[in-house]
Design a protein around this motif. Structure first.
Motif, PDB file in Angstrom:
ATOM      1  N   ARG A   1       0.873  -1.176   0.000  1.00 44.96           N
ATOM      2  CA  ARG A   1       0.000   0.000   0.000  1.00 44.96           C
ATOM      3  C   ARG A   1       0.907   1.223   0.000  1.00 44.96           C
ATOM      4  O   ARG A   1       1.693   1.420   0.919  1.00 44.96           O
ATOM      5  CB  ARG A   1      -0.913   0.020   1.221  1.00 44.96           C
ATOM      6  CG  ARG A   1      -1.796   1.269   1.250  1.00 44.96           C
ATOM      7  CD  ARG A   1      -2.816   1.231   2.330  1.00 44.96           C
ATOM      8  NE  ARG A   1      -3.817   0.229   2.021  1.00 44.96           N
ATOM      9  CZ  ARG A   1      -4.844  -0.050   2.808  1.00 44.96           C
ATOM     10  NH1 ARG A   1      -4.987   0.580   3.952  1.00 44.96           N
ATOM     11  NH2 ARG A   1      -5.712  -0.969   2.470  1.00 44.96           N
ATOM     12  N   ASN A   2       0.780   2.008  -1.039  1.00 48.45           N
ATOM     13  CA  ASN A   2       1.635   3.184  -1.191  1.00 48.45           C
ATOM     14  C   ASN A   2       1.145   4.297  -0.270  1.00 48.45           C
ATOM     15  O   ASN A   2      -0.005   4.719  -0.357  1.00 48.45           O
ATOM     16  CB  ASN A   2       1.629   3.650  -2.640  1.00 48.45           C
ATOM     17  CG  ASN A   2       2.571   4.803  -2.875  1.00 48.45           C
ATOM     18  OD1 ASN A   2       3.052   5.442  -1.950  1.00 48.45           O
ATOM     19  ND2 ASN A   2       2.847   5.066  -4.138  1.00 48.45           N
ATOM     20  N   ILE A   3       2.035   4.765   0.597  1.00 47.11           N
ATOM     21  CA  ILE A   3       1.702   5.896   1.461  1.00 47.11           C
ATOM     22  C   ILE A   3       2.611   7.088   1.171  1.00 47.11           C
ATOM     23  O   ILE A   3       2.691   8.024   1.958  1.00 47.11           O
ATOM     24  CB  ILE A   3       1.741   5.511   2.958  1.00 47.11           C
ATOM     25  CG1 ILE A   3       3.125   5.008   3.367  1.00 47.11           C
ATOM     26  CG2 ILE A   3       0.663   4.494   3.275  1.00 47.11           C
ATOM     27  CD1 ILE A   3       3.287   4.799   4.865  1.00 47.11           C
ATOM     28  N   GLY A   4       3.290   7.043   0.032  1.00 50.73           N
ATOM     29  CA  GLY A   4       4.086   8.172  -0.414  1.00 50.73           C
ATOM     30  C   GLY A   4       5.508   8.222   0.095  1.00 50.73           C
ATOM     31  O   GLY A   4       6.184   9.230  -0.089  1.00 50.73           O
ATOM     32  N   LEU A   5       5.973   7.158   0.711  1.00 46.96           N
ATOM     33  CA  LEU A   5       7.362   7.126   1.168  1.00 46.96           C
ATOM     34  C   LEU A   5       8.250   6.562   0.067  1.00 46.96           C
ATOM     35  O   LEU A   5       7.829   5.712  -0.715  1.00 46.96           O
ATOM     36  CB  LEU A   5       7.500   6.267   2.427  1.00 46.96           C
ATOM     37  CG  LEU A   5       6.756   6.760   3.665  1.00 46.96           C
ATOM     38  CD1 LEU A   5       6.943   5.778   4.810  1.00 46.96           C
ATOM     39  CD2 LEU A   5       7.234   8.137   4.074  1.00 46.96           C
ATOM     40  N   ASN A   6       9.488   6.996   0.047  1.00 47.45           N
ATOM     41  CA  ASN A   6      10.429   6.513  -0.961  1.00 47.45           C
ATOM     42  C   ASN A   6      11.275   5.352  -0.474  1.00 47.45           C
ATOM     43  O   ASN A   6      12.048   4.797  -1.228  1.00 47.45           O
ATOM     44  CB  ASN A   6      11.342   7.658  -1.408  1.00 47.45           C
ATOM     45  CG  ASN A   6      10.568   8.731  -2.142  1.00 47.45           C
ATOM     46  OD1 ASN A   6       9.626   8.425  -2.859  1.00 47.45           O
ATOM     47  ND2 ASN A   6      10.944   9.968  -1.947  1.00 47.45           N
ATOM     48  N   GLY A   7      11.151   4.986   0.785  1.00 45.39           N
ATOM     49  CA  GLY A   7      11.969   3.906   1.324  1.00 45.39           C
ATOM     50  C   GLY A   7      11.110   2.827   1.963  1.00 45.39           C
ATOM     51  O   GLY A   7       9.900   2.800   1.814  1.00 45.39           O
ATOM     52  N   GLU A   8      11.784   1.952   2.657  1.00 50.65           N
ATOM     53  CA  GLU A   8      11.115   0.858   3.337  1.00 50.65           C
ATOM     54  C   GLU A   8      10.840   1.232   4.790  1.00 50.65           C
ATOM     55  O   GLU A   8      11.542   2.049   5.379  1.00 50.65           O
ATOM     56  CB  GLU A   8      11.989  -0.396   3.317  1.00 50.65           C
ATOM     57  CG  GLU A   8      12.244  -0.958   1.942  1.00 50.65           C
ATOM     58  CD  GLU A   8      13.149  -2.182   2.011  1.00 50.65           C
ATOM     59  OE1 GLU A   8      12.749  -3.221   1.497  1.00 50.65           O
ATOM     60  OE2 GLU A   8      14.249  -2.051   2.599  1.00 50.65           O
ATOM     61  N   ILE A   9       9.826   0.610   5.345  1.00 53.05           N
ATOM     62  CA  ILE A   9       9.519   0.767   6.766  1.00 53.05           C
ATOM     63  C   ILE A   9       9.926  -0.537   7.444  1.00 53.05           C
ATOM     64  O   ILE A   9       9.488  -1.617   7.047  1.00 53.05           O
ATOM     65  CB  ILE A   9       8.024   1.029   6.995  1.00 53.05           C
ATOM     66  CG1 ILE A   9       7.580   2.272   6.242  1.00 53.05           C
ATOM     67  CG2 ILE A   9       7.736   1.170   8.486  1.00 53.05           C
ATOM     68  CD1 ILE A   9       6.076   2.470   6.213  1.00 53.05           C
ATOM     69  N   LYS A  10      10.762  -0.439   8.446  1.00 53.42           N
ATOM     70  CA  LYS A  10      11.232  -1.624   9.163  1.00 53.42           C
ATOM     71  C   LYS A  10      10.813  -1.555  10.620  1.00 53.42           C
ATOM     72  O   LYS A  10      10.831  -0.495  11.240  1.00 53.42           O
ATOM     73  CB  LYS A  10      12.763  -1.733   9.092  1.00 53.42           C
ATOM     74  CG  LYS A  10      13.301  -1.910   7.693  1.00 53.42           C
ATOM     75  CD  LYS A  10      12.931  -3.249   7.126  1.00 53.42           C
ATOM     76  CE  LYS A  10      13.525  -3.451   5.747  1.00 53.42           C
ATOM     77  NZ  LYS A  10      13.090  -4.685   5.129  1.00 53.42           N
ATOM     78  N   ILE A  11      10.445  -2.710  11.159  1.00 56.93           N
ATOM     79  CA  ILE A  11      10.146  -2.839  12.584  1.00 56.93           C
ATOM     80  C   ILE A  11      11.338  -3.549  13.209  1.00 56.93           C
ATOM     81  O   ILE A  11      11.651  -4.685  12.843  1.00 56.93           O
ATOM     82  CB  ILE A  11       8.855  -3.642  12.818  1.00 56.93           C
ATOM     83  CG1 ILE A  11       7.672  -2.947  12.147  1.00 56.93           C
ATOM     84  CG2 ILE A  11       8.606  -3.824  14.306  1.00 56.93           C
ATOM     85  CD1 ILE A  11       6.412  -3.743  12.140  1.00 56.93           C
ATOM     86  N   VAL A  12      11.993  -2.863  14.133  1.00 53.97           N
ATOM     87  CA  VAL A  12      13.225  -3.389  14.719  1.00 53.97           C
ATOM     88  C   VAL A  12      13.018  -3.598  16.210  1.00 53.97           C
ATOM     89  O   VAL A  12      12.543  -2.707  16.917  1.00 53.97           O
ATOM     90  CB  VAL A  12      14.408  -2.419  14.486  1.00 53.97           C
ATOM     91  CG1 VAL A  12      15.686  -2.963  15.093  1.00 53.97           C
ATOM     92  CG2 VAL A  12      14.584  -2.150  12.997  1.00 53.97           C
ATOM     93  N   GLU A  13      13.370  -4.794  16.681  1.00 55.06           N
ATOM     94  CA  GLU A  13      13.338  -5.115  18.101  1.00 55.06           C
ATOM     95  C   GLU A  13      14.714  -5.638  18.496  1.00 55.06           C
ATOM     96  O   GLU A  13      15.181  -6.634  17.938  1.00 55.06           O
ATOM     97  CB  GLU A  13      12.265  -6.160  18.414  1.00 55.06           C
ATOM     98  CG  GLU A  13      12.208  -6.519  19.875  1.00 55.06           C
ATOM     99  CD  GLU A  13      11.255  -7.657  20.178  1.00 55.06           C
ATOM    100  OE1 GLU A  13      10.733  -7.671  21.293  1.00 55.06           O
ATOM    101  OE2 GLU A  13      11.065  -8.541  19.322  1.00 55.06           O
ATOM    102  N   ASP A  14      15.342  -4.959  19.424  1.00 56.49           N
ATOM    103  CA  ASP A  14      16.679  -5.352  19.888  1.00 56.49           C
ATOM    104  C   ASP A  14      17.652  -5.564  18.731  1.00 56.49           C
ATOM    105  O   ASP A  14      18.408  -6.533  18.691  1.00 56.49           O
ATOM    106  CB  ASP A  14      16.605  -6.618  20.751  1.00 56.49           C
ATOM    107  CG  ASP A  14      15.881  -6.390  22.059  1.00 56.49           C
ATOM    108  OD1 ASP A  14      15.951  -5.259  22.584  1.00 56.49           O
ATOM    109  OD2 ASP A  14      15.242  -7.329  22.558  1.00 56.49           O
TER     110      ASP A  14
END
Length: 121
Positions: free
Chosen positions: A85-98
């Motif tokens: 789903r395009n939300i207008g960002l040019n990069g990736e979204i990462k979820i980081v834990e530790d």
């Protein structure tokens, strides 16, 4: 992706359902039932007046609508994280834990859907 990675993501999704999804529904209903503050926002007052005259069956339908809305919001968020789903960002979204990226090469929206199976009951 290892089995351990998938298990971590499943546990993450279970926490999201428990601590974000379910409270979103109950919080929304509570706001309508009892708008907070000395002078609640007029939209909440209007919703409260409407909601208070509903039958128990109609109130249950409101709860189901809130459930659908909360689910659609989270599903859409995970689709955005997955890049489907395009939300207008040019990069990736990462979820980081530790220091570990939880959503590397995984489809979070599909995992969310597999975890959130009882939400419409």
């Amino acid at each position: 992706m290892t089995g351990r990675d998938y298990t971590q993501v499943e546990e993450f999704m279970e926490m999201i359902v428990k601590w974000v999804f379910r409270p979103a529904i109950s919080d929304a209903i509570e706001l309508i039932e009892d708008p907070p503050g000395r002078k609640p926002h007029t939209s909440l007052v209007s919703l409260n007046e409407w909601y208070s005259i509903l039958s128990a069956q109609e109130k249950e339908l409101v709860r189901k609508a809130a459930t659908q809305a909360a689910d659609a919001a989270l599903f859409g968020l995970f689709c955005a994280f997955d890049g489907v789903r395009n939300i207008g960002l040019n990069g990736e979204i990462k979820i980081v834990e530790d220091g570990h990226v939880l959503n590397d090469n995984l489809n979070l929206h599909e995992i969310y859907r597999s975890i959130a199976t009882d939400i419409f009951e």
